[in-house]
Design a protein around this motif. Sequence first.
Motif, PDB file in Angstrom:
ATOM      1  N   ARG A 143       0.824  -1.215   0.000  1.00 45.33           N
ATOM      2  CA  ARG A 143       0.000   0.000   0.000  1.00 45.33           C
ATOM      3  C   ARG A 143       0.853   1.258   0.000  1.00 45.33           C
ATOM      4  O   ARG A 143       0.563   2.225  -0.712  1.00 45.33           O
TER       5      ARG A 143
ATOM      6  N   SER B  32       2.297   1.684  -3.446  1.00 46.66           N
ATOM      7  CA  SER B  32       1.278   2.130  -4.387  1.00 46.66           C
ATOM      8  C   SER B  32       0.946   3.604  -4.206  1.00 46.66           C
ATOM      9  O   SER B  32       0.861   4.370  -5.181  1.00 46.66           O
ATOM     10  N   GLU B  33       0.774   4.032  -2.937  1.00 43.46           N
ATOM     11  CA  GLU B  33       0.461   5.433  -2.676  1.00 43.46           C
ATOM     12  C   GLU B  33       1.624   6.336  -3.072  1.00 43.46           C
ATOM     13  O   GLU B  33       1.422   7.460  -3.564  1.00 43.46           O
TER      14      GLU B  33
ATOM     15  N   ASP C 169       1.483   6.771  -6.789  1.00 40.86           N
ATOM     16  CA  ASP C 169       0.402   7.702  -7.144  1.00 40.86           C
ATOM     17  C   ASP C 169       0.805   9.143  -6.853  1.00 40.86           C
ATOM     18  O   ASP C 169       0.507  10.054  -7.652  1.00 40.86           O
ATOM     19  N   ALA C 170       1.472   9.354  -5.715  1.00 37.51           N
ATOM     20  CA  ALA C 170       1.920  10.709  -5.383  1.00 37.51           C
ATOM     21  C   ALA C 170       2.933  11.222  -6.402  1.00 37.51           C
ATOM     22  O   ALA C 170       2.909  12.404  -6.786  1.00 37.51           O
ATOM     23  N   ASP C 171       3.835  10.352  -6.828  1.00 33.53           N
ATOM     24  CA  ASP C 171       4.815  10.757  -7.843  1.00 33.53           C
ATOM     25  C   ASP C 171       4.126  11.142  -9.153  1.00 33.53           C
ATOM     26  O   ASP C 171       4.506  12.121  -9.816  1.00 33.53           O
ATOM     27  N   LYS C 172       3.106  10.360  -9.551  1.00 32.61           N
ATOM     28  CA  LYS C 172       2.377  10.689 -10.777  1.00 32.61           C
ATOM     29  C   LYS C 172       1.665  12.037 -10.648  1.00 32.61           C
ATOM     30  O   LYS C 172       1.671  12.852 -11.577  1.00 32.61           O
ATOM     31  N   LEU C 173       1.036  12.268  -9.496  1.00 28.73           N
ATOM     32  CA  LEU C 173       0.352  13.542  -9.285  1.00 28.73           C
ATOM     33  C   LEU C 173       1.332  14.714  -9.299  1.00 28.73           C
ATOM     34  O   LEU C 173       1.030  15.777  -9.854  1.00 28.73           O
TER      35      LEU C 173
ATOM     36  N   THR D  61       2.193  15.433 -12.815  1.00 28.49           N
ATOM     37  CA  THR D  61       1.092  16.144 -13.468  1.00 28.49           C
ATOM     38  C   THR D  61       1.056  17.607 -13.067  1.00 28.49           C
ATOM     39  O   THR D  61       0.823  18.496 -13.900  1.00 28.49           O
TER      40      THR D  61
END
Length: 305
Positions: free
Chosen positions: A99, A102-103, A106-110, A113
């Motif tokens: 987890r 995964s989080e 996701d934070a790196d992708k955000l 962006t």
Amino acid sequence: MCGMPQQPPVRSSPTRPQRPDASMSLITNVMDHSLDDGYAEAAARKKAQGEGGLPKTLRAKLGLAAGLVLAALVVTVGAAQARVAAPVVAKERQELIDRVDSETADADKLESTVDKLRDDVGARQRAALRSSGGSAAADLVGVLSGATAVHGPGVRLVVNDAKEATSGGDGANPRETSGFSDTGRLRDRDMQRVVNGLWASGAEAVSINGQRLTALSAIRAAGDAILVDNRPLVPPYTVLAVGDRQRLGTTFQNSADGLYLHALVENYGIRATISPEGDVRLPAAPSVIVRTAQPSNENSEKGTS
């Protein structure tokens, strides 16, 4: 015949030879009587009364055996439960790790962006400035606001922590009034003084470790880390400033903030080197978001008055 009266010879009585350890009587007494007399008497009394040692009666022996069996049973059950629960604990731990990974992804992708959107907003702002105020005015505004990448002559100032820097300290020093103690580390307030000194000495644009500073930039601390616009910096800190490279370097070193940095070098082991550069390049800052200031339209105000 008269003569001097003779005294009877003095006969010394034979003395008993002294023990070699006579000078250590206290230690000898402790060694010879390791058990206090009171304890020895109590032990002898219990022995005479048949107390102490293993139980004598059958009932006492059975009670002792039952206690040992119960203790062994508790230890066995505990070990069995631990063995059964071990796979479950390992599985839960692995799930938590998955987890977190995964989080983090996701934070790196955000964050990626957000960086792309900032670049897009900055490009649209520069385009709007060019279309409304002309190319020269737009370029000037972009340089002053930090929205445009710039290059030119200037200085390079590299500041680093002391070689034997620590994460804590309780010694008194000139920075203690600002809430800091001497740890050999460069603090955020030290970096603030360095940057403000460069601005006051004639710098036209400044960056720290590749991060462009603007009028809205903030230099803060999180523990021992220095943050610029909430982004952590890692020493050594490379400060680039665009300006007259000869006058800028000399003016800064002779200013109060330059002398402050020199005092850190001399007294606390902070390492700093400044050198003129023929061409330094500073990137554009992330999109500058103004939340409070509003443009003033003097013509519309005159028309309504």
